[in-house]
Design an enzyme around this catalytic site. Structure first.
Site, PDB file in Angstrom:
ATOM      1  N   HIS A   8       0.805  -1.234   0.000  1.00 42.80           N
ATOM      2  CA  HIS A   8       0.000   0.000   0.000  1.00 42.80           C
ATOM      3  C   HIS A   8       0.836   1.282   0.000  1.00 42.80           C
ATOM      4  O   HIS A   8       0.276   2.374  -0.069  1.00 42.80           O
ATOM      5  CB  HIS A   8      -0.939   0.009   1.213  1.00 42.80           C
ATOM      6  CG  HIS A   8      -1.747  -1.235   1.320  1.00 42.80           C
ATOM      7  ND1 HIS A   8      -1.416  -2.267   2.172  1.00 42.80           N
ATOM      8  CD2 HIS A   8      -2.851  -1.634   0.634  1.00 42.80           C
ATOM      9  CE1 HIS A   8      -2.292  -3.242   2.025  1.00 42.80           C
ATOM     10  NE2 HIS A   8      -3.163  -2.895   1.102  1.00 42.80           N
ATOM     11  N   GLY A  24      -7.113  11.485   8.302  1.00 44.20           N
ATOM     12  CA  GLY A  24      -7.847  10.449   7.576  1.00 44.20           C
ATOM     13  C   GLY A  24      -7.866  10.719   6.076  1.00 44.20           C
ATOM     14  O   GLY A  24      -7.720   9.814   5.258  1.00 44.20           O
ATOM     15  N   ARG A  28      -6.238  16.170   2.795  1.00 44.79           N
ATOM     16  CA  ARG A  28      -5.804  16.985   3.939  1.00 44.79           C
ATOM     17  C   ARG A  28      -4.299  16.815   4.162  1.00 44.79           C
ATOM     18  O   ARG A  28      -3.600  17.756   4.523  1.00 44.79           O
ATOM     19  CB  ARG A  28      -6.588  16.624   5.207  1.00 44.79           C
ATOM     20  CG  ARG A  28      -6.297  17.582   6.347  1.00 44.79           C
ATOM     21  CD  ARG A  28      -7.328  17.461   7.443  1.00 44.79           C
ATOM     22  NE  ARG A  28      -8.641  17.894   7.001  1.00 44.79           N
ATOM     23  CZ  ARG A  28      -9.040  19.166   6.948  1.00 44.79           C
ATOM     24  NH1 ARG A  28      -8.217  20.121   7.314  1.00 44.79           N
ATOM     25  NH2 ARG A  28     -10.247  19.485   6.546  1.00 44.79           N
ATOM     26  N   ARG A  47      -3.341   3.946  -4.475  1.00 48.47           N
ATOM     27  CA  ARG A  47      -4.745   4.163  -4.099  1.00 48.47           C
ATOM     28  C   ARG A  47      -5.058   5.612  -3.742  1.00 48.47           C
ATOM     29  O   ARG A  47      -5.975   5.892  -2.963  1.00 48.47           O
ATOM     30  CB  ARG A  47      -5.155   3.263  -2.919  1.00 48.47           C
ATOM     31  CG  ARG A  47      -5.243   1.810  -3.299  1.00 48.47           C
ATOM     32  CD  ARG A  47      -5.580   0.928  -2.114  1.00 48.47           C
ATOM     33  NE  ARG A  47      -5.608  -0.448  -2.543  1.00 48.47           N
ATOM     34  CZ  ARG A  47      -6.710  -1.193  -2.596  1.00 48.47           C
ATOM     35  NH1 ARG A  47      -7.868  -0.698  -2.220  1.00 48.47           N
ATOM     36  NH2 ARG A  47      -6.655  -2.427  -3.008  1.00 48.47           N
ATOM     37  N   ARG A  91      -2.083  10.829  14.959  1.00 52.00           N
ATOM     38  CA  ARG A  91      -3.315  10.983  14.195  1.00 52.00           C
ATOM     39  C   ARG A  91      -3.886  12.374  14.453  1.00 52.00           C
ATOM     40  O   ARG A  91      -3.928  12.839  15.601  1.00 52.00           O
ATOM     41  CB  ARG A  91      -4.318   9.895  14.610  1.00 52.00           C
ATOM     42  CG  ARG A  91      -5.684  10.137  14.073  1.00 52.00           C
ATOM     43  CD  ARG A  91      -6.591   8.964  14.037  1.00 52.00           C
ATOM     44  NE  ARG A  91      -7.985   9.349  14.121  1.00 52.00           N
ATOM     45  CZ  ARG A  91      -8.641  10.042  13.199  1.00 52.00           C
ATOM     46  NH1 ARG A  91      -8.032  10.436  12.090  1.00 52.00           N
ATOM     47  NH2 ARG A  91      -9.906  10.358  13.370  1.00 52.00           N
ATOM     48  N   VAL A  92      -4.292  13.038  13.383  1.00 53.32           N
ATOM     49  CA  VAL A  92      -4.974  14.329  13.508  1.00 53.32           C
ATOM     50  C   VAL A  92      -6.305  14.209  12.776  1.00 53.32           C
ATOM     51  O   VAL A  92      -6.348  13.689  11.655  1.00 53.32           O
ATOM     52  CB  VAL A  92      -4.133  15.496  12.917  1.00 53.32           C
ATOM     53  CG1 VAL A  92      -2.963  15.840  13.826  1.00 53.32           C
ATOM     54  CG2 VAL A  92      -3.631  15.195  11.511  1.00 53.32           C
ATOM     55  N   GLY A  93      -7.391  14.639  13.414  1.00 50.19           N
ATOM     56  CA  GLY A  93      -8.671  14.461  12.750  1.00 50.19           C
ATOM     57  C   GLY A  93      -9.789  15.173  13.465  1.00 50.19           C
ATOM     58  O   GLY A  93      -9.569  15.994  14.364  1.00 50.19           O
ATOM     59  N   SER A  94     -11.002  14.830  13.056  1.00 48.11           N
ATOM     60  CA  SER A  94     -12.174  15.415  13.700  1.00 48.11           C
ATOM     61  C   SER A  94     -12.808  14.366  14.604  1.00 48.11           C
ATOM     62  O   SER A  94     -12.541  13.169  14.469  1.00 48.11           O
ATOM     63  CB  SER A  94     -13.179  15.867  12.641  1.00 48.11           C
ATOM     64  OG  SER A  94     -13.628  14.738  11.932  1.00 48.11           O
ATOM     65  N   GLU A 183     -14.485   8.901  17.420  1.00 50.15           N
ATOM     66  CA  GLU A 183     -13.885   8.940  16.084  1.00 50.15           C
ATOM     67  C   GLU A 183     -13.787   7.478  15.642  1.00 50.15           C
ATOM     68  O   GLU A 183     -14.465   6.633  16.210  1.00 50.15           O
ATOM     69  CB  GLU A 183     -12.542   9.691  16.066  1.00 50.15           C
ATOM     70  CG  GLU A 183     -11.527   9.260  17.095  1.00 50.15           C
ATOM     71  CD  GLU A 183     -10.686   8.091  16.703  1.00 50.15           C
ATOM     72  OE1 GLU A 183      -9.830   8.250  15.822  1.00 50.15           O
ATOM     73  OE2 GLU A 183     -10.825   6.994  17.305  1.00 50.15           O
ATOM     74  N   MET A 184     -12.953   7.141  14.670  1.00 51.92           N
ATOM     75  CA  MET A 184     -13.062   5.790  14.126  1.00 51.92           C
ATOM     76  C   MET A 184     -11.725   5.064  13.904  1.00 51.92           C
ATOM     77  O   MET A 184     -11.702   4.030  13.246  1.00 51.92           O
ATOM     78  CB  MET A 184     -13.857   5.833  12.809  1.00 51.92           C
ATOM     79  CG  MET A 184     -15.207   6.497  12.975  1.00 51.92           C
ATOM     80  SD  MET A 184     -16.246   6.418  11.511  1.00 51.92           S
ATOM     81  CE  MET A 184     -16.801   4.734  11.589  1.00 51.92           C
ATOM     82  N   GLU A 185     -10.633   5.571  14.452  1.00 51.81           N
ATOM     83  CA  GLU A 185      -9.320   4.991  14.088  1.00 51.81           C
ATOM     84  C   GLU A 185      -8.339   4.723  15.235  1.00 51.81           C
ATOM     85  O   GLU A 185      -7.533   3.785  15.144  1.00 51.81           O
ATOM     86  CB  GLU A 185      -8.601   5.914  13.073  1.00 51.81           C
ATOM     87  CG  GLU A 185      -9.219   5.982  11.690  1.00 51.81           C
ATOM     88  CD  GLU A 185     -10.381   6.951  11.604  1.00 51.81           C
ATOM     89  OE1 GLU A 185     -10.513   7.806  12.517  1.00 51.81           O
ATOM     90  OE2 GLU A 185     -11.180   6.853  10.661  1.00 51.81           O
ATOM     91  N   SER A 207     -15.847  18.413  15.655  1.00 46.44           N
ATOM     92  CA  SER A 207     -16.576  18.874  14.465  1.00 46.44           C
ATOM     93  C   SER A 207     -18.088  18.776  14.653  1.00 46.44           C
ATOM     94  O   SER A 207     -18.848  19.425  13.947  1.00 46.44           O
ATOM     95  CB  SER A 207     -16.179  18.044  13.241  1.00 46.44           C
ATOM     96  OG  SER A 207     -16.522  16.683  13.454  1.00 46.44           O
ATOM     97  N   ASP A 208     -18.520  17.924  15.600  1.00 43.18           N
ATOM     98  CA  ASP A 208     -19.954  17.858  15.902  1.00 43.18           C
ATOM     99  C   ASP A 208     -20.150  17.596  17.389  1.00 43.18           C
ATOM    100  O   ASP A 208     -19.343  16.925  18.027  1.00 43.18           O
ATOM    101  CB  ASP A 208     -20.681  16.834  15.027  1.00 43.18           C
ATOM    102  CG  ASP A 208     -19.972  15.497  14.920  1.00 43.18           C
ATOM    103  OD1 ASP A 208     -18.764  15.483  14.605  1.00 43.18           O
ATOM    104  OD2 ASP A 208     -20.617  14.471  15.158  1.00 43.18           O
ATOM    105  N   ARG A 221     -14.541  24.320   9.772  1.00 40.62           N
ATOM    106  CA  ARG A 221     -13.637  23.262  10.224  1.00 40.62           C
ATOM    107  C   ARG A 221     -12.195  23.526   9.793  1.00 40.62           C
ATOM    108  O   ARG A 221     -11.258  23.295  10.526  1.00 40.62           O
ATOM    109  CB  ARG A 221     -14.089  21.922   9.624  1.00 40.62           C
ATOM    110  CG  ARG A 221     -14.592  20.966  10.670  1.00 40.62           C
ATOM    111  CD  ARG A 221     -15.155  19.746  10.010  1.00 40.62           C
ATOM    112  NE  ARG A 221     -16.573  19.897   9.742  1.00 40.62           N
ATOM    113  CZ  ARG A 221     -17.246  19.230   8.834  1.00 40.62           C
ATOM    114  NH1 ARG A 221     -16.645  18.361   8.067  1.00 40.62           N
ATOM    115  NH2 ARG A 221     -18.528  19.407   8.699  1.00 40.62           N
TER     116      ARG A 221
HETATM  117  N1  ADE Z   1     -15.699  12.034  13.441  1.00 42.87           N
HETATM  118  C1  ADE Z   1     -16.273  13.238  13.584  1.00 42.87           C
HETATM  119  N2  ADE Z   1     -17.502  13.133  14.073  1.00 42.87           N
HETATM  120  C2  ADE Z   1     -17.725  11.804  14.240  1.00 42.87           C
HETATM  121  C3  ADE Z   1     -18.812  11.045  14.696  1.00 42.87           C
HETATM  122  N3  ADE Z   1     -19.934  11.648  15.086  1.00 42.87           N
HETATM  123  N4  ADE Z   1     -18.704   9.715  14.719  1.00 42.87           N
HETATM  124  C4  ADE Z   1     -17.567   9.135  14.315  1.00 42.87           C
HETATM  125  N5  ADE Z   1     -16.521   9.784  13.873  1.00 42.87           N
HETATM  126  C5  ADE Z   1     -16.583  11.112  13.835  1.00 42.87           C
END
Ligand code: ADE
Length: 236
Positions: A8, A24, A28, A47, A91-94, A183-185, A207-208, A221
């Site tokens: 990869h 992610g 970005r 990819r 990791r940097v993210g929302s 988040e998811m990671e 972000s939310d 954002r």
């Molecule tokens: N990343 C940002 N907002 C999220 C959410 N509500 N669920 C999962 N990952 C997120």
């Protein structure tokens, strides 16, 4: 220079630094490289999971997209650690806040990443192992956030396999255990780093805000991410 490659990641001779920022979204990663790094060179296009190496304040640093979810970040982080010798993975993210007091645009620094994923079962641990971030990176990141006057919350997050949850009671159960945000990671990243004896951290911008349903716009954002990225770029 490296002539190594993996299924990869194909750097085609370009170097990958010991410290890498991991958003992610590959676009970005491109934005971070082009905005913040001196002499950014692309080291991966496989990819379209773009990765770059450049210098920040005289120090070599890389940035690469990971895709979404534990399976995706886990395979990239595994290859970065085991083939390319990366030792600091940030990791940097929302994230979505699960707590009233963790507001939109606040920074969340993950001390640990609880998870509903089955990823950790591969390690065969006879109990519940807690995926933690690197205390060295965590302490430094919190110090940098405080210096900037940023509102930064440190604590447990949830790395969930589920974005659209069929059961709307589930997140409340994590929130009642003090989990700050979802988040998811990160749990996959922290587990891979721990198994290899290297350092990992997750820094997020809210972000939310799940309790109230408030969310940021994509344009808003963009600005909010600046603090998080500038903190992450100092680490290593
Ligand atoms: N990343 C940002 N907002 C999220 C959410 N509500 N669920 C999962 N990952 C997120």
């Amino acid at each position: 220079m490296t002539d190594l490659s993996t299924p990869h990641i194909d750097p085609q001779g370009e170097t990958i630094a010991e410290t890498i920022l991991l958003p992610g979204d590959p676009l970005r990663a491109k934005f971070i490289a082009e905005t913040y790094l001196d002499n950014p060179r692309c080291f991966n296009r496989v990819r379209n999971m773009l990765g770059y190496t450049g210098t920040y304040r005289g120090r070599e640093i890389s940035v690469m997209g990971t895709g979404m979810g534990i399976p995706s970040i886990s395979l990239y982080s595994h290859e970065l650690i085991h083939t390319f010798g990366v030792r600091n993975l940030i990791r940097v993210g929302s994230c979505g806040s699960m707590q009233e007091h963790v507001d939109l645009y606040d920074v969340v620094i993950a001390q640990g990443a609880s998870t509903d994923s089955n990823y950790l079962s591969q390690f065969g641990i006879p109990g519940t192992w807690a995926p933690l971030s690197s205390y060295r990176l965590l302490e430094h990141a919190k110090h940098l956030a405080d210096e900037r006057g940023a509102t930064a919350h440190v604590g447990n997050i949830l790395s969930s396999d589920i974005f659209y949850n069929a059961d709307d009671q589930t997140l409340g159960k994590w929130a009642r255990m003090g989990v700050l945000a979802v988040e998811m990671e990160s749990a996959g990243l922290f587990a891979n780093a721990a198994a290899a004896g290297v350092d990992a951290l997750g820094i997020f911008t809210v972000s939310d805000h799940i309790p109230s349903g408030r969310r940021t716009t994509p344009a808003e954002r963009e600005t909010a991410f600046t603090t998080m990225i500038e903190i992450a770029l100092e680490l290593g």
